[in-house]
Design an enzyme around this catalytic site. Structure first.
Site, PDB file in Angstrom:
ATOM      1  N   ARG A   1     -25.211  -2.213   8.786  1.00 31.58           N
ATOM      2  CA  ARG A   1     -24.858  -3.599   8.474  1.00 31.58           C
ATOM      3  C   ARG A   1     -25.080  -4.530   9.671  1.00 31.58           C
ATOM      4  O   ARG A   1     -24.996  -5.742   9.534  1.00 31.58           O
ATOM      5  CB  ARG A   1     -23.400  -3.657   8.017  1.00 31.58           C
ATOM      6  CG  ARG A   1     -23.052  -2.620   6.961  1.00 31.58           C
ATOM      7  CD  ARG A   1     -21.628  -2.743   6.484  1.00 31.58           C
ATOM      8  NE  ARG A   1     -21.514  -3.741   5.430  1.00 31.58           N
ATOM      9  CZ  ARG A   1     -20.379  -4.048   4.811  1.00 31.58           C
ATOM     10  NH1 ARG A   1     -19.253  -3.457   5.170  1.00 31.58           N
ATOM     11  NH2 ARG A   1     -20.353  -4.951   3.858  1.00 31.58           N
TER      12      ARG A   1
ATOM     13  N   GLU B   1     -18.930  -5.613  11.546  1.00 33.39           N
ATOM     14  CA  GLU B   1     -19.864  -4.836  12.355  1.00 33.39           C
ATOM     15  C   GLU B   1     -20.828  -5.719  13.134  1.00 33.39           C
ATOM     16  O   GLU B   1     -21.138  -5.443  14.300  1.00 33.39           O
ATOM     17  CB  GLU B   1     -20.647  -3.869  11.457  1.00 33.39           C
ATOM     18  CG  GLU B   1     -19.814  -2.775  10.815  1.00 33.39           C
ATOM     19  CD  GLU B   1     -19.179  -3.176   9.503  1.00 33.39           C
ATOM     20  OE1 GLU B   1     -18.512  -2.339   8.879  1.00 33.39           O
ATOM     21  OE2 GLU B   1     -19.338  -4.355   9.091  1.00 33.39           O
TER      22      GLU B   1
ATOM     23  N   LYS C   1       0.849  -1.185   0.000  1.00 28.90           N
ATOM     24  CA  LYS C   1       0.000   0.000   0.000  1.00 28.90           C
ATOM     25  C   LYS C   1       0.886   1.235   0.000  1.00 28.90           C
ATOM     26  O   LYS C   1       1.804   1.361   0.804  1.00 28.90           O
ATOM     27  CB  LYS C   1      -0.917  -0.005   1.228  1.00 28.90           C
ATOM     28  CG  LYS C   1      -1.992   1.068   1.204  1.00 28.90           C
ATOM     29  CD  LYS C   1      -2.960   0.906   2.368  1.00 28.90           C
ATOM     30  CE  LYS C   1      -4.051   1.977   2.321  1.00 28.90           C
ATOM     31  NZ  LYS C   1      -5.016   1.856   3.432  1.00 28.90           N
TER      32      LYS C   1
END
Length: 640
Positions: free
Chosen positions: A404, A376, A287
């Protein structure tokens, strides 16, 4: 400032142009694409490190596959900048995340190359599988590819998609972009599993040696590769216990390979295109690749804001006077302050420790604050389980992500009346992240649940007071505290904490004929509007309601008895939200008043700065003042 792409990139207006290039030119395309992303984001802002990490993968995918007929689904979209630039949006990419400009995420309405809207993580496998199953049914030779990060792979939805893909017999490719990062470093057993695969030299070298050796045998290529595949499968359990997870789900596993070797990527994708059925390619990337500072501090450079690309200086606004803190930082510091006095307090967040500022507690109290990955549902039920044992858990989730875990809020928390504290960060309009991240619906979807308290602070002191109140033993209910993204209004925010009577509003000022009932941070817009209305001779009353559930009925009886005109203001949907609760109260008690509800309208609100969006949605200070003038126009005309 005009930013020009490199000479080859300047001629790529679609993947068809990319395909005209020779393979020897692809490295230069990657260099130019990476530099263009750096140039644009440094000047105009946006997400940064994620797209740098998949430059080679973006080029290889559009070079090999016949897009948009072949369908690419990018998970989340932080990584899709290169994809957007290569698919006809290069020259207006500077408008990315700006008002009326390009979306920061793939968006179906923006381009035929954006096959699926992806603002929340872990949806790509299920979506791409759906596309592959439809193609099979329609007898189309169409390829479906899901590009998912290892952080997104921690979510249950990703596993559900893989679990079905293994038995669906659909032709799809999952590309696992493994960089050990989502926004913050990845956590959990899957991280250890992928690391084991990545650093298993015995298995990987042996597999490669067998493949190469069989490829030299004087027999058909198909036979040798089939034989290699069978031999590879047989040695996996012997040499690497980790290599069984994906294939146990009936996904053919390939890799890991270097995600920055464009030649290797193209060759591998060309081979995989010819292999039918569900398969997974494990790609190792860095990244922030190509920008050294982003490689070294990937969390900081996930979305750094504007910066000097030469020196790496991230530009910060400079002020002559102390400025208010961000609400998230008030939360992060206050939970530590509370936890120091209450040893039952824990903090839970699903993969947003930096964004929510729970990382402050994680650093100081690592045994009492946890990042559970992009999960979640698990975060909510984990919090519920701890609450059954007498713990006071602050479950910190962005408002739009809480959607969610709605079933868990109802089934695991509210029905059992467990006093979990839900701190909903990014409530209301969040700005440049747009409709997938706006916290528009939590007031409506929370206040309809029995056994739950729904609150919102108008400022930092009120946030601290609500947090303090929620963790007291006297509170026996699930407790929602919603607050917006960004700065509050109090530079001197560290005030003594006091208990707030649950369901009790604050009367900020009396008035004449008209009253403004505000919920949460927009109360500051109302206060500003009231100051401006003095010049018109208008004097609205102002009540900071603090709770959408339970409502302060005593105060509301006072309001409806005294005022014939009422304005409600909230940073949530006008359908079923705080204003609707006021109308329900009015109808239930047979009051008659002229009521105007101000908040997020019943439509999808796109991206822009918060100031631009408050104005567009007509509930900033100017809009509130105009609404008062309109409702009081007879008096204004007399005074005028």
């Amino acid at each position: 400032m005009e930013i020009k792409p490199g000479p080859i990139l300047a001629k790529i207006d679609s993947p068809a142009d990319l395909k005209k290039l020779g393979r020897e030119q692809l490295n230069q395309v990657c260099d130019e694409l990476r530099q263009y992303i750096i140039d644009i984001v440094s000047v105009h802002g946006g997400h940064f490190a994620a797209s740098l990490g998949v430059v080679e993968l973006s080029v290889a995918l559009h070079y090999v596959f016949n897009t948009p007929y072949d369908q690419l689904v990018w998970d989340v979209g932080h990584q899709a900048y290169g994809h957007k630039i290569l698919t006809g949006r290069r020259d207006n990419f500077y408008t990315n995340r700006k008002y009326n400009g390009l979306s920061g995420f793939p968006k179906r309405g923006e381009s035929e190359y954006d096959t699926f809207g992806v603002g929340h993580s872990s949806t790509s496998i299920s979506a791409a599988l759906g596309m592959a199953m439809a193609a099979k049914y329609k007898k189309e030779d169409r390829k479906s590819v899901a590009i998912i990060g290892d952080g997104s792979m921690t979510a249950g939805l990703a596993f559900e998609g893989m679990n079905h893909a293994g038995v669906a017999d659909a032709d799809m490719l999952i590309i696992l972009n493994d960089n050990n990062m989502s926004i913050d470093p990845n956590v959990g057993a899957l991280r250890e599993y992928l690391t084991d695969i990545t650093i298993s030299p015995t298995y990987n070298k042996f597999k490669d040696d067998i493949w190469k050796a069989l490829g030299k045998l004087p027999v058909g290529k198909t036979f040798t590769r089939e034989m290699a595949s069978k031999l590879e499968h047989s040695i996996k359990s012997f040499l690497s216990k980790s290599s069984n997870l994906f294939e146990s789900l009936n996904l053919r596993y390939f890799g890991p390979i270097d995600g920055h070797n464009i030649t290797k990527l193209v060759d591998t994708l060309e081979d995989l295109k010819k292999i039918p059925g569900p398969k997974l390619l494990h790609v190792l990337t860095v990244k922030g690749k190509g920008y050294s500072l982003a490689e070294k501090d990937q969390t900081k450079w996930h979305a750094p804001g504007l910066f000097d690309k030469i020196t790496g200086e991230i530009y910060k606004k400079k002020f002559d006077t102390p400025q208010p803190p961000k609400y998230q930082d008030v939360f992060g510091n206050t939970i530590v302050e509370l936890a120091e006095k209450n040893d039952k307090i824990f903090g839970i967040t699903p993969a947003m420790p930096s964004g929510s500022s729970l990382k402050i507690m994680m650093d100081q109290m690592p045994d009492r604050a946890f990042d559970v990955g992009i999960c979640e549902q698990h975060a909510v039920t984990l919090s519920a389980g701890m609450a059954t044992q007498g713990m006071r858990v602050f479950c910190n989730i962005y408002s739009s992500f809480m959607q969610r875990a709605y079933d868990q809020v109802v089934h695991d928390v509210a029905i059992q009346k467990l006093p979990v504290v839900f701190c909903l960060d990014r409530a209301g309009l969040v700005g440049e992240d747009g409709p997938t991240h706006h916290g528009a619906y939590d007031i409506a979807y929370m206040r309809c649940i029995p056994n739950i308290i729904v609150s919102a602070p108008m400022n930092e002191a009120e946030l601290r007071n609500l947090m303090y109140t929620s963790q007291l033993e006297t509170n026996e209910f699930p407790f929602v505290i919603r607050y917006p993204r960004g700065e509050g209004v109090m530079p001197e925010w560290k005030t003594p904490m006091v208990e707030i009577p649950i369901g009790k509003a604050r009367k900020l000022k009396d008035g004449d004929e008209i009253a403004i009932l505000s919920f949460g941070h927009p109360g500051n817009f109302a206060a500003s509007a009231i100051r401006n209305l003095k010049a018109d001779g208008l004097n609205p009353a102002h009540y900071d309601m603090r709770f959408a559930k339970p409502l302060d009925e005593e105060t509301l009886h006072e309001v409806f008895a005294k005022y014939s005109k009422i304005i409600t203001v909230e940073d949530g949907t006008v359908v079923g939200g705080f204003g609707s609760a006021i109308l329900e109260f009015m109808a239930q008690h047979s009051y008659k008043a002229e009521v105007k509800i101000m908040g997020i309208p019943d439509r999808i609100v796109e991206h822009g700065t918060p100031k631009q969006l408050y104005n567009e949605c007509d509930y900033d200070a100017d809009a509130i003042a105009d609404a008062v003038r309109e409702m009081m126009k007879d008096k204004v005309n007399i005074l005028g």
